[in-house]
Write an enzyme that holds these catalytic residues in place. Structure first.
Site, PDB file in Angstrom:
ATOM      1  CD  GLU A  62      -1.813  -2.369   1.549  1.00 45.49           C
ATOM      2  OE1 GLU A  62      -0.621  -2.664   1.847  1.00 45.49           O
ATOM      3  OE2 GLU A  62      -2.749  -3.192   1.662  1.00 45.49           O
TER       4      GLU A  62
ATOM      5  CG  PHE B 270      -9.570  -9.667  11.204  1.00 46.23           C
ATOM      6  CD1 PHE B 270      -8.303 -10.072  11.633  1.00 46.23           C
ATOM      7  CD2 PHE B 270      -9.854  -9.695   9.845  1.00 46.23           C
ATOM      8  CE1 PHE B 270      -7.354 -10.492  10.713  1.00 46.23           C
ATOM      9  CE2 PHE B 270      -8.904 -10.112   8.924  1.00 46.23           C
ATOM     10  CZ  PHE B 270      -7.653 -10.515   9.360  1.00 46.23           C
ATOM     11  CD  GLN B 271      -7.366  -7.278   7.460  1.00 43.31           C
ATOM     12  OE1 GLN B 271      -8.289  -7.037   6.700  1.00 43.31           O
ATOM     13  NE2 GLN B 271      -6.214  -7.797   7.035  1.00 43.31           N
TER      14      GLN B 271
ATOM     15  CE  LYS C 272     -17.118  -6.727   3.515  1.00 45.91           C
ATOM     16  NZ  LYS C 272     -16.413  -7.993   3.786  1.00 45.91           N
TER      17      LYS C 272
ATOM     18  CG  MET D 168      22.652  12.206   3.305  1.00 49.69           C
ATOM     19  SD  MET D 168      23.874  13.328   2.576  1.00 49.69           S
ATOM     20  CE  MET D 168      23.006  13.916   1.130  1.00 49.69           C
TER      21      MET D 168
END
Lengths: 565, 163
Positions: free
Chosen positions: A50, A112-113, A162, A478
Site C-alpha cells: 500500500e 479484525f483489521q 464496509k 548520506m
C-alpha cells in the site's frame, strides 16, 4: 433508482474524471472492488504494497497536475499507506485516499483489521472523513477532491465502513461544493503588491528564491517572465526545480544544504529577497539566526498564511495563489516607469559570477571508478534533458538535483519534505502512466530501491518501461557522509552488506538488468537502456564508495558556512 | 503572554481532536480548553487559554484557521473582553470552621450548593485569578476536591464572534 454505497464510490470517481486508481484489495473494500470489476472506465493498478499505491498516486499527481487516487483496505492496508500519505502531505500533493473500515457496528470493538484510521492519519492529511451514512458518500468524495486540489493542496482521506458500501441510496453527484469553514484566498492584496514593487525598485542586491509552490501553482511561466524582465538572479529549492529553466544564465542553481556556492552566497548577501511559493525550511536557510545576521528586506508570496513568518520574519507578506500574484506583479511592474538601479545590479552580478567561478560542483571527471555525478551528467545528455526524473532519498537525490538540469516544471519528482526512501520507483510508475510515451527515470541507490523493490512486479504487470539508475556505492551514502563528517568515521550500520545481485533480481521480475563498472561503459549502457522503449531496464552502476555531496551546509550552520570540495 | 482564543467550529465529531492534536503536535501550550454547542446546533464554540510569544500566538491562530472544520478564530486579547470560569469546590466544614467557610464563600460571592454534616460544596464563578484567590484564602487542608471548567470568554460591548 437506489444503488449500493460501493457503486456510489465508483460513480463518484468516474464523475471526477479519475483515470487510474492505485490500490490493493482486502476485506473491508471487497464491495468496492466488486463494483470496480463490473465497469471498465476506471483503470485499477494493483500495487504490491500500500505504500507503493499512495506513492504512485502521488507521482501521478505531481507529473500531470491531476488529483491522484489510492484505494486501500482497513487496518494494515491503511497503516502501510501512512508513509505515502505523510510524504504527500509534506510536499502538498493532491491525493485522495479511500480506505475501507470495519462495519459500523464493529467500530471500537477491536475488530479484525480495525484501526482508528481517522485518528492515525489526522496529523498527516489536509483533512479526513469517516462516512457514517451511505447518503453522505457522494458529498464527502466531492469535498475530498475539492479540498485536495484547492488552496495549498494536500492528501485527503475518506474512510468508509464496509456496511456503508452495502447500503443503498439514490445517487446524484453534486456539481459544486462550498464550505463556510474553507475559503482559500486566491488574489493577493494589491496594497501589498505595491509595497513589494517599491522594495524591488530599491534593490541593490536582489535575489529571487522560489519553491514547490511555483510548480504546484502552475506558475513557472510567470516566474520565468518576471525573472527575465527584472534581470535578477534566481534560485530554486529542491521542490522548486524546473520552476525556472536551469540552463538559463540567470539561474544560480539550487540553494540550501546541498545548494550551489553562488546560490547560497547570494541568498545570504542579498538586500532584497523575493520568496515565491517557498517556506524557508531548515534544509534551505540553515540556522535562522545566522540568516538574520545580514540585513535584508523580504517579500514572501505564498498561498498558505501559516507558511509566512513561521521560521523567518518577513517584511511584505502576500497571501494568494502564486500564479495570480505573479501575473499582477508583472502587470504592475510593466506599468511603472522606474527601474532598479542598473549599476548596482551589474556590480551584484559580477559578485555572483565570481562566486560561480568557484565551480562548487566540480568532481574528478578522469576517475577510473564511476563517479555518481558523471552518471547523472551522462543521463542528462542521453535523455536530452527531457526525461521525467524521480528519485529516492539520499546522496543520489542530491546529485540528481545538482546535475540534471530541469528546464520544465513537473519533470523532477522527489520526496523533499518527508525524505521518504522507497518513493522513487512507485512514484515513477505513476509518472509513466501519466505520460505513457515519455522517458521516465528513477535515480536511486542500492539502499533506497530495496524499500519498495516489490513494485518491480507491478511494473511488469502494467508494462511500465521505467529506467532505474541505481547509483550503487554499497553504503547508505548520506548516512555514511554524515558519519564521516560528524561521527569520527564510525560507519554504524550504514554498510549495505549482503546486497542482492540486482541484474538477476531485475531478471527474476521479468525485466532487463545491466551492471556497469567502468566509466567508459556508462554512456553506452544508458543509450542501450533508453533504446529499449518497451522494457524496464535496471542499470546497476557500481560507483565510488567514498564520494560525498558538496557543497554542504552542516546542520545548525548558516548558508555562507558551506563545506566545499 | 497569556492569550484567550475564541473559536467557532463545525459541530462534528473529531473536530476537538483536530484542535488538541494540533497543539500537541506543534508543541503549543494549552492552559485550558472548553467547548460546547452554540444556539446554532451546527456550530460549537471553543475557548482556548494558551501562552506564548507574539510570534507563537500568530502561528497558533494561523494553524487553527487552517483546520478545515474551524470557521472563525479570534484572539480576545486583541480587544476588551470578559472572562469567566466556574469552579465547584468541596471543602471540609465541621465545627467552628463551618461558619467561617460560609462567610468566606459569601465574600467571594460563591454559593453553597450541597451540604453534609462535614462538608460544603461551593459554586464559584469569576476569572481564574479570583478562583485562585479563593483557594488561597481558605485553609489548604480544608479543600477536599476542586473541579474547574477552564475559562470562557466573550468580547466586551458590541464586539461579537458570529458566522
Amino acid at each position: 433508482m437506489q444503488i449500493s454505497g460501493a457503486e456510489i464510490v465508483i460513480r463518484c470517481l468516474q464523475e471526477e474524471g479519475v483515470e487510474y486508481i492505485f490500490g490493493y484489495p482486502g476485506g473491508a473494500v471487497l464491495f468496492i472492488y466488486d463494483e470496480l470489476f463490473k465497469q471498465s472506465k476506471l483503470k485499477h493498478v494493483l500495487v504490491r504494497h500500500e505504500q507503493g499505491a499512495v506513492h504512485a498516486a502521488d507521482g501521478y499527481a505531481r507529473a500531470c497536475q491531476k488529483v491522484g487516487v489510492a484505494l486501500v483496505t482497513s487496518g494494515p492496508g491503511v497503516t502501510n499507506a501512512v508513509t505515502g500519505i505523510a510524504t504527500a502531505y509534506m510536499d502538498s500533493i493532491p491525493v485522495v485516499i479511500i480506505s475501507g473500515q470495519v462495519p459500523t457496528p464493529a467500530i471500537g470493538l477491536d475488530a479484525f483489521q480495525e484501526v482508528d484510521t481517522v485518528g492515525i492519519t489526522r496529523p498527516c492529511v489536509k483533512h479526513n472523513f469517516l462516512v457514517k451514512d451511505v447518503k453522505d458518500i457522494a458529498t464527502t468524495i466531492k469535498k475530498a477532491f475539492y479540498l485536495a486540489a484547492t488552496g495549498r493542496p494536500g492528501p485527503v482521506l475518506v474512510d468508509i465502513p464496509k456496511d456503508i458500501t452495502q447500503h443503498l441510496a439514490e445517487f446524484s453527484y453534486p456539481q459544486e461544493v462550498s464550505m463556510r469553514s474553507y475559503t482559500p484566498v486566491t488574489r493577493g492584496h494589491s496594497g501589498q503588491i505595491k509595497k513589494a514593487i517599491q522594495l524591488i525598485m530599491d534593490a541593490k542586491r536582489p535575489m529571487i528564491y522560489s519553491g514547490g509552490g511555483v510548480i504546484l501553482g502552475e506558475a513557472a511561466g510567470e516566474l520565468t517572465e518576471l525573472v527575465r524582465n527584472l534581470g535578477f538572479p534566481c534560485t530554486n529549492t529542491l521542490m522548486g526545480l524546473g520552476g525556472y529553466p536551469a540552463t538559463d544564465p540567470q539561474f544560480v542553481g539550487m540553494l540550501g544544504m546541498h545548494g550551489t556556492y553562488e546560490a547560497n552566497m547570494a541568498m545570504q548577501n542579498c538586500d532584497v529577497l523575493l520568496a515565491i511559493g517557498a517556506r524557508f525550511d531548515d534544509r534551505v536557510i540553515g540556522n535562522p539566526k545566522h540568516f538574520y545576521s545580514e540585513d535584508r528586506r523580504i517579500v514572501h508570496i505564498d498561498i498558505d498564511p501559516s507558511s509566512i513568518s513561521k521560521r523567518v520574519k518577513v517584511d511584505v507578506p502576500i497571501v494568494g495563489n502564486v500564479r495570480e500574484v505573479l501575473q499582477e506583479l508583472i502587470k504592475q511592474l510593466a506599468a511603472t516607469r522606474e527601474k532598479p538601479e542598473e549599476a548596482a545590479l551589474a556590480a551584484w552580478w559580477s559578485q555572483i559570477e565570481e562566486w560561480r567561478s568557484r565551480d562548487c560542483l566540480k568532481y574528478d571527471r578522469a576517475s577510473a571508478i564511476i563517479k555518481p555525478q558523471f552518471v547523472v551528467e551522462k543521463l542528462y545528455e542521453v535523455t536530452n534533458g527531457d526525461a521525467f526524473v524521480t528519485s529516492d532519498v539520499g546522496q543520489h537525490q542530491m546529485w540528481a538535483a545538482q546535475f540534471y538540469k530541469f528546464d520544465l516544471p513537473r519533470r523532477w519528482i522527489n520526496s523533499g519534505g518527508l525524505g521518504t526512501m522507497g518513493f522513487g520507483l512507485p512514484a515513477a510508475m505513476g509518472v509513466q502512466l501519466a505520460h505513457p510515451g515519455a522517458d521516465v527515470v528513477c535515480i536511486t541507490g542500492e539502499a533506497s530501491i530495496q524499500m519498495c523493490i516489490q513494485e518491480l512486479s507491478t511494473c511488469k504487470q502494467y508494462h511500465l518501461p521505467v529506467k532505474i539508475v541505481n547509483l550503487n556505492n554499497r553504503y547508505m551514502g548520506m548516512v555514511r557522509q554524515w558519519q564521516e563528517f560528524f561521527h569520527g568515521n564510525r560507519y554504524a550500520e550504514s554498510y549495505m552488506d549482503a546486497l542482492p545481485d540486482f541484474v538477476k533480481l531485475a531478471e527474476a521480475y521479468g525485466h532487463v538488468g545491466m551492471k556497469i563498472e567502468q566509466p567508459s561503459d556508462v554512456e553506452g549502457a544508458l543509450r542501450e537502456a533508453f533504446s529499449r522503449k518497451d522494457d524496464l531496464v535496471f542499470l546497476d552502476f557500481i560507483t565510488d564508495q567514498s564520494e560525498n555531496v558538496f557543497p554542504m551546509v552542516p546542520g545548525g550552520k548558516g548558508l555562507s558556512e558551506m563545506i566545499l570540495v | 503572554m497569556r492569550h484567550i482564543l475564541s473559536l467557532l467550529m463545525e459541530n462534528e465529531s473529531g473536530a476537538l481532536s483536530r484542535v488538541s492534536g494540533l497543539f500537541s503536535a506543534r508543541g503549543y501550550n494549552i492552559e485550558s480548553l472548553t467547548v460546547a454547542p452554540t444556539e446554532d446546533p451546527t456550530l460549537s464554540r471553543m475557548t482556548i487559554v494558551t501562552s506564548g510569544s507574539d510570534d507563537v500566538i500568530e502561528q497558533i491562530t494561523k494553524q487553527l484557521n487552517k483546520l478545515i472544520e474551524i470557521v472563525k478564530v479570534v484572539d480576545l486579547n486583541d480587544g476588551e473582553y470578559i472572562e469567566r470560569e466556574l469552579m465547584l469546590v468541596k471543602v471540609r466544614a465541621s465545627g467552628k470552621e463551618r461558619e467561617e467557610m460560609k462567610r468566606m464563600a459569601d465574600i467571594f460571592r460563591g454559593r453553597v450548593i450541597d451540604v453534609t454534616d462535614k462538608a460544603y460544596t461551593i459554586e464559584l464563578t469569576g476569572t481564574g485569578t479570583k478562583l485562585n484567590a479563593f483557594l488561597e484564602a481558605i485553609e489548604s487542608d480544608a479543600i477536599l476536591e476542586t473541579v474547574r471548567t477552564g475559562a470562557s470568554g466573550i468580547g466586551r460591548g458590541e464586539r461579537i464572534l458570529k458566522v
